[in-house]
Design a protein around this motif. Structure first.
Motif, PDB file in Angstrom:
ATOM      1  N   SER A 322       0.809  -1.215   0.000  1.00 14.79           N
ATOM      2  CA  SER A 322       0.000   0.000   0.000  1.00 14.79           C
ATOM      3  C   SER A 322       0.847   1.271   0.000  1.00 14.79           C
ATOM      4  N   SER A 323       2.152   1.140   0.270  1.00  6.80           N
ATOM      5  CA  SER A 323       3.037   2.310   0.301  1.00  6.80           C
ATOM      6  C   SER A 323       3.603   2.659  -1.070  1.00  6.80           C
ATOM      7  N   TYR A 324       3.133   1.956  -2.108  1.00  7.04           N
ATOM      8  CA  TYR A 324       3.698   2.135  -3.444  1.00  7.04           C
ATOM      9  C   TYR A 324       2.606   2.338  -4.477  1.00  7.04           C
ATOM     10  N   ILE A 325       2.963   3.061  -5.514  1.00  6.84           N
ATOM     11  CA  ILE A 325       2.115   3.167  -6.698  1.00  6.84           C
ATOM     12  C   ILE A 325       2.763   2.318  -7.785  1.00  6.84           C
ATOM     13  N   ILE A 326       1.992   1.422  -8.385  1.00  2.00           N
ATOM     14  CA  ILE A 326       2.532   0.495  -9.387  1.00  2.00           C
ATOM     15  C   ILE A 326       2.142   0.983 -10.779  1.00  2.00           C
ATOM     16  N   TYR A 327       3.142   1.020 -11.670  1.00  2.22           N
ATOM     17  CA  TYR A 327       2.923   1.431 -13.057  1.00  2.22           C
ATOM     18  C   TYR A 327       3.341   0.283 -13.972  1.00  2.22           C
ATOM     19  N   ARG A 328       2.526   0.046 -15.004  1.00  3.28           N
ATOM     20  CA  ARG A 328       2.849  -1.004 -15.978  1.00  3.28           C
ATOM     21  C   ARG A 328       2.847  -0.402 -17.378  1.00  3.28           C
ATOM     22  N   THR A 329       3.795  -0.832 -18.177  1.00  4.92           N
ATOM     23  CA  THR A 329       3.854  -0.352 -19.556  1.00  4.92           C
ATOM     24  C   THR A 329       4.420  -1.451 -20.449  1.00  4.92           C
ATOM     25  N   THR A 330       4.003  -1.447 -21.704  1.00  6.82           N
ATOM     26  CA  THR A 330       4.453  -2.455 -22.664  1.00  6.82           C
ATOM     27  C   THR A 330       5.335  -1.787 -23.708  1.00  6.82           C
ATOM     28  N   LEU A 331       6.425  -2.470 -24.067  1.00  3.64           N
ATOM     29  CA  LEU A 331       7.334  -1.910 -25.062  1.00  3.64           C
ATOM     30  C   LEU A 331       6.715  -1.971 -26.448  1.00  3.64           C
ATOM     31  N   ALA A 332       7.337  -1.263 -27.381  1.00  2.00           N
ATOM     32  CA  ALA A 332       6.799  -1.151 -28.730  1.00  2.00           C
ATOM     33  C   ALA A 332       6.629  -2.519 -29.393  1.00  2.00           C
ATOM     34  N   ASN A 333       7.590  -3.428 -29.190  1.00  4.66           N
ATOM     35  CA  ASN A 333       7.500  -4.756 -29.818  1.00  4.66           C
ATOM     36  C   ASN A 333       6.693  -5.749 -28.979  1.00  4.66           C
ATOM     37  N   GLU A 334       6.199  -5.302 -27.800  1.00  4.10           N
ATOM     38  CA  GLU A 334       5.341  -6.090 -26.921  1.00  4.10           C
ATOM     39  C   GLU A 334       5.998  -7.378 -26.422  1.00  4.10           C
ATOM     40  N   ASP A 335       7.337  -7.403 -26.406  1.00  6.79           N
ATOM     41  CA  ASP A 335       8.037  -8.575 -25.865  1.00  6.79           C
ATOM     42  C   ASP A 335       7.886  -8.658 -24.359  1.00  6.79           C
ATOM     43  N   TYR A 336       7.924  -7.522 -23.691  1.00  7.01           N
ATOM     44  CA  TYR A 336       7.891  -7.503 -22.233  1.00  7.01           C
ATOM     45  C   TYR A 336       6.891  -6.471 -21.735  1.00  7.01           C
ATOM     46  N   GLU A 373      12.759   9.122 -15.327  1.00  7.04           N
ATOM     47  CA  GLU A 373      13.109   9.157 -16.745  1.00  7.04           C
ATOM     48  C   GLU A 373      13.149   7.765 -17.356  1.00  7.04           C
ATOM     49  N   ASP A 374      13.527   6.743 -16.558  1.00  5.17           N
ATOM     50  CA  ASP A 374      13.513   5.368 -17.073  1.00  5.17           C
ATOM     51  C   ASP A 374      12.084   4.923 -17.371  1.00  5.17           C
ATOM     52  N   TYR A 375      11.156   5.313 -16.518  1.00  5.72           N
ATOM     53  CA  TYR A 375       9.747   5.016 -16.764  1.00  5.72           C
ATOM     54  C   TYR A 375       9.275   5.713 -18.031  1.00  5.72           C
ATOM     55  N   GLN A 376       9.661   6.969 -18.230  1.00  2.00           N
ATOM     56  CA  GLN A 376       9.273   7.698 -19.429  1.00  2.00           C
ATOM     57  C   GLN A 376       9.822   7.020 -20.686  1.00  2.00           C
ATOM     58  N   THR A 377      11.078   6.513 -20.592  1.00  2.00           N
ATOM     59  CA  THR A 377      11.673   5.790 -21.718  1.00  2.00           C
ATOM     60  C   THR A 377      10.831   4.583 -22.085  1.00  2.00           C
ATOM     61  N   ALA A 378      10.378   3.828 -21.068  1.00  2.00           N
ATOM     62  CA  ALA A 378       9.557   2.648 -21.317  1.00  2.00           C
ATOM     63  C   ALA A 378       8.197   3.024 -21.902  1.00  2.00           C
ATOM     64  N   VAL A 379       7.605   4.119 -21.408  1.00  2.00           N
ATOM     65  CA  VAL A 379       6.319   4.589 -21.941  1.00  2.00           C
ATOM     66  C   VAL A 379       6.459   4.954 -23.421  1.00  2.00           C
ATOM     67  N   ASP A 380       7.613   5.476 -23.793  1.00  2.00           N
ATOM     68  CA  ASP A 380       7.867   5.825 -25.198  1.00  2.00           C
ATOM     69  C   ASP A 380       8.140   4.597 -26.060  1.00  2.00           C
ATOM     70  N   GLY A 381       8.154   3.412 -25.431  1.00  2.00           N
ATOM     71  CA  GLY A 381       8.313   2.174 -26.184  1.00  2.00           C
ATOM     72  C   GLY A 381       9.719   1.643 -26.246  1.00  2.00           C
ATOM     73  N   ASP A 382      10.679   2.265 -25.548  1.00  2.00           N
ATOM     74  CA  ASP A 382      12.074   1.824 -25.590  1.00  2.00           C
ATOM     75  C   ASP A 382      12.460   1.130 -24.293  1.00  2.00           C
ATOM     76  N   MET A 383      13.409   0.213 -24.397  1.00  2.00           N
ATOM     77  CA  MET A 383      13.896  -0.522 -23.233  1.00  2.00           C
ATOM     78  C   MET A 383      14.912   0.323 -22.464  1.00  2.00           C
ATOM     79  N   PRO A 384      14.697   0.607 -21.179  1.00  2.00           N
ATOM     80  CA  PRO A 384      15.710   1.330 -20.398  1.00  2.00           C
ATOM     81  C   PRO A 384      17.000   0.522 -20.316  1.00  2.00           C
TER      82      PRO A 384
END
Length: 395
Positions: A322-336, A373-384
């Motif tokens: 409960s002390s965390y906010i969880i974010y999920r994102t999929t890369l452009a190629n949808e591998d992960y 910024e690593d999260y933003q990179t993933a949202v843009d579809g790139d692997m950090p």
């Protein structure tokens, strides 16, 4: 053998002068080994942080005089005022140089191992940075993977004779990387200057999926280095990484490097890290510090580490969830699908990297400290980049 056998006591009157210290100065609140050795066993009184001086200079290349560093720093450290918290700090005194340098390494290794086992954070004020290897050996019996962060203007490696190199402040990384048994999970080198690093060394770091960050990447945006420091179990800080105008007390000082306030901020990041269980400050040489500027700066860096320690958030994920906010994102190629968490306590970020194969029986994921910024990179579809390097080491 008891730890007290490795130490020589402190003559506090050498540092306090005739007036002594005020009640809130460190000279008054630190348990100093003068007559009796601090109690490291009783949970009610045992220190949380222990200062450890090391009077050893034989491994400090072209920097003779570093064995005097601990007492020079004490002169300034004891006069500093504690922050708005109750500290439990002990000054255990100095480890004297052994008959051989290997004896000193053994003494420091034993001290680090016993303190870390006892949940006491050693703050080592040493001679040469070769003592980092002894600091690292202190983790050998703890049966855990170790992440090491080195703050240094250069890579202390011998690329030409990697396996036959004599241990010194210029080659200690060879010995850490090649040490058997191998319990090194990651090595980060922060604040290096490109013209002091060979391309072979940089390529070796990339090949081993280690992490580097040059001084230019940190200038004006020091928070870039915070996740790498937060990931480290132990930290080695070379005073030579600070520019000569700010810290002249080093025979090998460089004109460029960190500013004094930046060095203090990095030390505070280390203190705030829930994972950091030891830190060493090396290569300070009082011979080149007649005005005491470097000793004073180093005392302030230790103050910042202590301040960070007493402001720890204890928010390593995910307890409680409960002390965390969880974010999920999929890369452009949808591998992960990449999973990130953000602490509500500190706003710090981590990234989830799954174990593959049978690397870990008890764990399914490895949590890597990262930045927004690593999260933003993933949202843009790139692997950090940090995800990929960690993934390679977990296979």
């Amino acid at each position: 053998m008891s730890l007290v056998d490795f130490f020589t006591p402190i003559n506090l009157s050498e540092f306090s002068g005739s007036n002594g210290y005020y009640n809130s100065q460190f000279g008054k609140v630190v348990q100093v080994y003068t007559d009796s050795f601090p109690d490291l066993e009783d949970a009610e009184v045992k220190p949380q942080i222990a200062l450890v001086g090391v009077e050893e200079e034989r491994g400090a290349v072209n920097n003779e005089g570093t064995k005097k560093s601990a007492d020079a720093v004490r002169r300034y450290f004891y006069s500093l005022y504690q922050g708005d918290y109750q500290v439990r700090i002990a000054d255990l005194g100095n480890i004297q140089a052994g008959a051989t340098i290997r004896d000193t390494y053994y003494a420091l290794k034993t001290v680090v191992e016993e303190l870390v086992k006892n949940d006491i954070v050693p703050v080592i004020i040493g001679g040469g940075q070769d003592l980092t290897y002894a600091q690292y050996l202190g983790y050998e019996g703890l049966e855990q993977r170790v992440e090491v962060a080195v703050i240094d203007a250069k890579f202390d490696l011998d690329q030409d004779n990697a396996e036959e190199t004599e241990l010194s402040s210029n080659t200690f990384l060879n010995h850490i990387i090649l040490h058997q048994p191998d319990y090194l999970f990651n090595l980060s080198n922060l604040a290096y200057q490109t013209y002091l690093a060979s391309k072979e060394s940089i390529n070796m770091y990339d090949k081993l999926f280690f992490t580097t960050m040059r001084i230019g990447m940190m200038s004006g945006k020091l928070d870039q280095a915070e996740p790498l420091i937060r990931a480290a179990d132990m930290i080695s800080f070379d005073i030579g990484s600070i520019r000569a105008s700010e810290a002249p007390g080093n025979a090998n000082a460089w004109p460029n490097g960190l500013y004094g306030d930046e060095a203090c901020q990095l030390a505070r990041y280390a203190g705030m890290s829930d994972k950091c269980s030891s830190i060493g400050f090396y290569e300070f040489n009082p011979t080149f510090d007649p005005m005491g500027h470097t000793a004073s700066l180093l005392a302030q860096m230790i103050w910042c580490f202590i301040d960070g320690y007493y402001n720890r958030k204890n928010d390593a994920p995910l307890i409680p969830k409960s002390s965390y906010i969880i974010y999920r994102t999929t890369l452009a190629n949808e591998d992960y699908e990449l999973v990130f968490v953000k602490s509500k306590k500190s706003d710090r970020w981590w990234m989830q990297v799954p174990y593959f194969g049978s690397k870990s029986v008890n764990e399914r994921y490895y949590w890597v400290p990262c930045r927004y910024e690593d999260y933003q990179t993933a949202v843009d579809g790139d692997m950090p980049d940090i995800w990929w390097k960690t993934h390679q080491k977990l296979q």
